[in-house]
Scaffold this motif. Sequence first.
Motif: not given
Length: 309
Positions: A107-113, A115-118, A175-187, A189-193
């Motif tokens: 969840v975190g990585v897919l959403l991060g990709i 959001v970062g892409g947009i 609990p999945t949403i709570a744990l996915a926060g950090s992977p989402f944000a990190t991914t 920001r990384f994809i955006r950069t």
Amino acid sequence: MAKYLLKRLFYLILTLFLIATITFFMMKLLPGTPLSNESKLSHTQIQMIYHTYGLDKPVWQQYLIYLAGMVRGNFGLSFQFDNQPVSYLLATRMPASFQLGIQAMIVGVLLGIIVGGIAAIRRNTWVDGTMTVISILMISIPSFVLAILLQYYIGLKAGAFPVAGWGNFSYTILPTIALAGSPFATTARFIRTEMVDVMSSDYIELAKAKGLTSTGVVYHHALRNSLIPLITLIGPLTVNLMTGSLVVENIFAVPGIGEQFVKSITTNDYPTIMGITMMYSVLLVVVLLITDIVYGIVDPRIRLQGGRS
């Protein structure tokens, strides 16, 4: 490639050996014993228990026995969990922890990709600014704080999902949403950069000059080339999930490794603490090894450098 793999395997074994050694002696240096809270036991009974668990042997003998058992996957018996084998406790609690970890990572990585892409496509606009702020907030808020907020507002107030416990899939959502926060944000920001950097490259301008549509340029060139370096984030993201799950599982009463680890610490259950530590360590170094191998396959320069050094 063979030299590259052998070198990585050597470092893997050495790392696990050092972790096992440090963990063992740190447990011996901690104040108190697993029986510190057993005031009803007589001195003779305590000595018998120590003899049963081999705690009356010299430390160096205990260390060798511990290493020999660890190689066979035998971490001894738990002091606090009905004298059950630690390996059995790990096997029964791993499924819940792994399920949460895998769900949170996906969840975190897919959403991060996404959001970062947009954000990269709409860079320097209000969309980019909004998504950047969201990413910063998600990476700044600890997972246990996010877990408490989700539990109170979405679970308790709104009644949308179960507050705690373990049952059907609905129990895993908060609990999945709570744990996915950090992977989402990190991914994100990384994809955006990475995408902003890639989209300013010469070959992107060449692709546009050849008449490729904006969608084609973004998907076939910018996004694909930005995903390759994302492989290097798998290791750090795994570490974040491990540390976050220790507290999040307790908050949501998930019968996983994290909950057991915290209980073991509060009761000085040395075998369980060392067993869980080694399990987490093995998981982490294996993930890092797989990451190195995959990145070496994707980028041969990494493999060649690893083989020469």
